[in-house]
Design a protein around this motif. Structure first.
Motif, short mmCIF file in Angstrom:
data_model
loop_
_atom_site.label_atom_id
_atom_site.label_comp_id
_atom_site.label_asym_id
_atom_site.label_seq_id
_atom_site.Cartn_x
_atom_site.Cartn_y
_atom_site.Cartn_z
N ALA A 274 -58.96 37.48 38.44
CA ALA A 274 -58.58 36.07 38.46
C ALA A 274 -57.21 35.85 37.82
N ARG A 325 -62.11 32.06 42.37
CA ARG A 325 -61.15 32.50 41.36
C ARG A 325 -61.04 31.49 40.23
N THR A 328 -64.02 31.49 37.96
CA THR A 328 -64.04 32.66 37.09
C THR A 328 -63.05 32.52 35.95
N TYR A 329 -61.84 32.06 36.29
CA TYR A 329 -60.76 31.99 35.28
C TYR A 329 -61.02 30.88 34.27
#
Length: 912
Positions: A274, A325, A328-329
């Motif tokens: 990510a 992404r 997740t980040y």
């Protein structure tokens, strides 16, 4: 993208697929086009692109693609490199200069390529590929594409009409990306209707109760990704749904819940991915291993693939959707995110630019050392034309800088660069975040220059703003920077031209200009003096212009001299300077500068009679201006085109251009544009037989309080006012309005002022003095300009016929008819024919010329080919693919009745 999404989400998408498949078929047939799919996250844009990708692949077409990457948005040409990598073998077909531009852009050799040199090289490269087989260019997540790549690809997408190329893009709704700024066609991908949404949800596991299904349908609101992913996030044994958060947040929560099934090493791997989705799998695994403190290998990678969050794409691991992404980040701990960037900076030692950005991302608080490195990076980016990449670097450097004055200096520099590209919104945002109280006189002056570009209309009181600028110039001069002071005074003088100003403000500019102590022949002195005090200093400035022999390679000097001459009415000299400046800007690929030069120079060229050049270059300037976000120059280009259309009798086209000008908020306070538009309205009314309305419209030009008035250009409208006055029997009123013109034309004896004075005096003369007035005008300045000469001859012939001097009337009427025919001024030519018929002489209709057969661009290409330029040389000059030039010529030949290039000159000569 997720294979399941790209199939299931096509339920209810038949309308979009039909449109895209039709565009694909047209591209295969050699009719290129471009279109952007725009919609909210998860709406199915990528799925639609994938269907076309698969169809093109099955037809053995060339497919190249790139995906915008959020954390690569500051890396110049990263997306373009990703896109063009498969066409590497075709590069050998390009001229060496183009090969070097691309290699330098991609960091494969030293150099600082201009953005538009890269753009033209990319256009030629894609054209070469399309000559082998039709080529499909697919660009996903345009909103995250680095600005250089986005600008290049927008440039390309607007110039592929004659190539077997289809450019398909996808972008988030609400994003202000380069595709939108460039005005590329768009399709808005709407949510699924109720029937399609229900069908898609029915196809998803797990089985849901009717109540839950209805609640999910309501929450998903027709978003295909939500209809697929939200059921997965639910436990099969419960009817609970995700809380009533915004849809994007619910989807991110669903993806985060899926990652919770993974082992700790696999989750660490996803966080590293990510942080850099363009890092190859090998480096990702090494970085994840170091971050996790335990070996992370392919088994952990397979875990992430198995739960449907990521997939392999060649050597890269990628998330199946951007929301995966971001989930997740954003949901990773701050420590983990910072650690990921720090370790990635170490493993990417061979990629210094990416390494720098990771170091910046890994920094909390301030760090002057990294800020300095980002500033160096910005300088390198600017040198290769990557202006917005430089802006991003300076913006981040400002965040990392420790001292407030340094932060403001960096933000100001970023705003200056953003203003160069027409990125007004970004520039204003940067300035709003700066602490302007710490600025010294030099910085205040730089700020003022930026504000004149990006916030011009913020200062509605022209006189007050001019006084502020004069004061700033004085402070800068005292601080020792005379050049910057002169630049500030040019900004003030430009307001006199575009908006008007009072006598006190004008004299303040001139007084401060004198205080700078610059030589009398300095281009800045001449330009500022001409615009601020034209009647007082015009005669002396003309004398200086007469003696000058300027450096013909200095664009800045040529522009200023050209503007000075044009504003005073010395059209031929001013046009010559402007043409030289345009040629240099064109050769250097400075399209932002070129659009302004062409817009300014071509209004005056109208009256010199070179209408075909005006039409072609104004269309070209308008295109460049729209691509660069230069709304003012787009409006000036339209003003030129509106007048040409009016004079040629294309009233609907002229009206369309005038409507676009009226709709432009920037044009509203610009008197230089408004008077041009009003003059065109007067011409349209006059040619439509509405003489009273035309006269009423044109008299507004002479009321200084009217927003369509202008202190210098109002006198250029005298011929149209005189025509309307005669037709509406308002001769005495017109004489009164123009009473000062003879005196002014002697004070500043330029060809334009002398011509309009001679013209109006002849047309408004009583019968006792008319013969002498017409003779003087036809033998003077007015007679040297084709349009004015022909109109004078039409008036004179009409008058002679009215006085029953029929035989004398025929000769000027014949000459008027022939000149109007040569110009393509059909309404005026028909008026001359009608007068000849009334004088007892029949007149055949005008024969069609190349102008009637060709578009503005086709005529431009044909003219250049007739002058001996090759297809590649024409392409370089007009920023087209050389194959596009060839296709145009292929269609041009039969229209002109020629079969060979050598015959073009004869066919084209019939126009002039």
């Amino acid at each position: 993208m997720n294979g399941e999404i790209s199939q299931s989400a096509l339920i209810g998408r038949e309308r979009y697929l039909s449109t895209l498949r039709d565009l694909l078929d047209r591209a295969v047939a050699g009719n290129g086009s471009a279109i952007v799919l725009r919609g909210q996250a998860g709406i199915g844009k990528s799925a639609l692109l994938n269907v076309i990708r698969e169809a093109a692949t099955n037809q053995h077409l060339t497919v190249v693609s790139a995906v915008g990457v959020e954390n690569e948005a500051g890396l110049p040409f990263a997306g373009l490199h990703q896109l063009l990598r498969p066409l590497h073998a075709e590069m050998a077909k390009l001229p060496v200069s183009h090969q070097r531009s691309l290699r330098a852009a991609f960091g494969q050799e030293d150099g600082s390529p201009d953005l538009y040199a890269v753009a033209l090289a990319a256009l030629q490269l894609v054209g070469e590929a399309a000559a082998v087989r039709p080529t499909i260019v697919i660009l996903d997540d345009l909103q995250w594409l680095d600005s250089c790549s986005a600008d290049v690809l927008s440039f390309l997408a607007r110039r592929i009409g004659s190539d077997a190329v289809l450019v398909l893009g996808a972008a988030r709704a609400g994003s202000e990306d380069s595709a939108r700024r460039a005005g590329l066609p768009e399709i808005t991908v709407e949510p699924l209707d109720e029937h399609a949404a229900a069908a898609l949800l029915e196809a998803q596991p797990p089985l849901l109760s009717r109540t839950v299904r209805q609640r999910l349908l309501g929450q998903a609101a027709g978003n295909p990704l939500a209809l697929i992913e939200l059921p997965r996030a639910m436990r099969q044994s419960t009817d609970r749904v995700v809380e009533d958060f915004p849809l994007t947040a619910r989807l991110e929560a669903a993806f985060a819940a899926r990652s919770a099934e993974l082992s700790e090493p696999a989750r660490t791997l996803l966080v590293v991915l990510a942080a850099d989705v363009t890092c190859d799998a090998g480096r990702l695994l090494r970085a994840a291993t170091e971050l996790a403190g335990t070996p992370v290998g392919t088994a952990h990678l397979q875990e992430a693939i198995d739960v449907g969050l990521v997939e392999m794409a060649g050597p890269l691991l990628r998330f199946r959707h951007p929301l995966m992404r971001s989930a997740t980040y954003v949901r990773a701990s701050l420590t983990l995110r910072l650690g990921a960037h720090s370790i990635l900076a170490e493993v990417l030692a061979g990629f210094p630019d990416k390494q720098l950005w990771h170091r910046a991302a890994a920094t909390l608080g301030t760090d002057d050392a990294i800020a300095a490195q980002l500033e160096d990076y910005a300088q390198r980016s600017r040198a290769c034309g990557a202006i917005m990449a430089a802006v991003a670097a300076l913006d981040r450097a400002a965040e990392l800088s420790e001292r407030p004055d340094r932060t403001t200096a960096l933000l100001l520099h970023a705003a200056e660069l953003a203003s160069e590209t027409g990125a007004r919104r970004e520039a204003v945002d940067l300035l709003d975040r700066a602490d302007l109280s710490v600025l010294g006189p030099i910085e205040r002056a730089r700020l003022a220059v930026v504000e004149e570009v990006v916030a011009f209309q913020r200062y509605g009181d022209s006189d007050r703003r001019i006084r502020e600028l004069v004061d700033i110039a004085a402070d800068v001069h005292v601080a020792g920077n005379t050049d910057l002071a002169a630049g500030i005074l040019w900004c003030a003088a430009a307001r006199c031209s575009s908006q008007d100003a009072g006598d006190v403000a004008r004299k303040d500019i001139a007084a401060q200009l004198d205080a700078l102590g610059l030589p009398a022949h300095d281009a800045r002195v001449l330009a500022v003096g001409a615009l601020s005090l034209p009647w007082e200093r015009g005669h002396g400035i003309l004398a200086q212009l007469e003696q000058l022999d300027p450096d013909r390679t200095d664009v800045a000097t040529l522009r200023l001299l050209g503007y000075a001459a044009l504003f005073l009415g010395d059209f031929r000299r001013g046009t010559a300077y402007i043409d030289d400046a345009a040629a240099i800007s064109r050769s250097e690929g400075r399209l932002g500068l070129l659009s302004g030069i062409l817009g300014a120079g071509n209004w005056t060229r109208i009256w010199l009679g070179d209408w075909d050049t005006v039409r072609a270059e104004s269309e070209e300037a308008r295109t460049f201006a729209e691509e660069n976000g230069q709304e003012f120059y787009a409006a000036t280009g339209r003003a030129n085109l509106a007048m040409i259309a009016a004079l040629r009798g294309e009233s609907d086209l002229a009206t369309d251009h005038l409507r676009a000008i009226d709709a432009s908020p920037l044009a509203a306070g610009m008197r230089c544009i408004q008077i041009a538009a009003q003059q065109t309205r007067g011409v349209l009314l006059l040619l439509d037989g509405r003489a009273d309305d035309a006269f009423a419209a044109l008299t507004r030009v002479y009321d200084p309080t009217d927003p369509v008035s202008h202190p210098m250009q109002c006198w250029w409208v005298a011929p149209e006012l005189a025509d309307a006055a005669v037709a509406s029997e308002n001769i005495d009123v017109a004489r009164e309005l123009l009473a000062d013109l003879p005196i002014l034309s002697k004070r500043v004896p330029t060809s334009m002022l002398l011509a309009v004075d001679e013209y109006s005096r002849a047309v408004l003369a009583d019968d006792d003095h008319a013969d002498a007035a017409y003779t003087a005008a036809l033998n003077g300045s007015a007679g040297a300009w084709p349009l004015y000469r022909a109109r004078l001859q039409l008036h004179h012939g009409r008058r002679l016929r009215r006085l029953r001097r029929t035989s004398q009337a025929r000769e000027p009427l014949r000459e008027a008819r022939d000149t109007f025919d040569a110009l393509g001024a059909d309404p005026w030519a028909q008026a001359a024919r009608n007068e000849l018929r009334a004088a007892g002489e029949s007149s055949t209709r005008r024969c069609a010329t190349a102008r009637d057969q060709l578009t503005a661009q086709e005529l431009q290409i044909a003219t250049l080919a007739a002058e001996g330029l090759t297809n590649r040389q024409i392409a370089e000059r007009l920023y087209l693919s050389h194959r596009t030039v060839g296709s145009h010529l292929y269609r041009i030949y039969p229209r002109l009745g020629v079969t060979r290039r050598a015959e073009l000159a004869g066919a084209i000569s019939g126009i002039s």
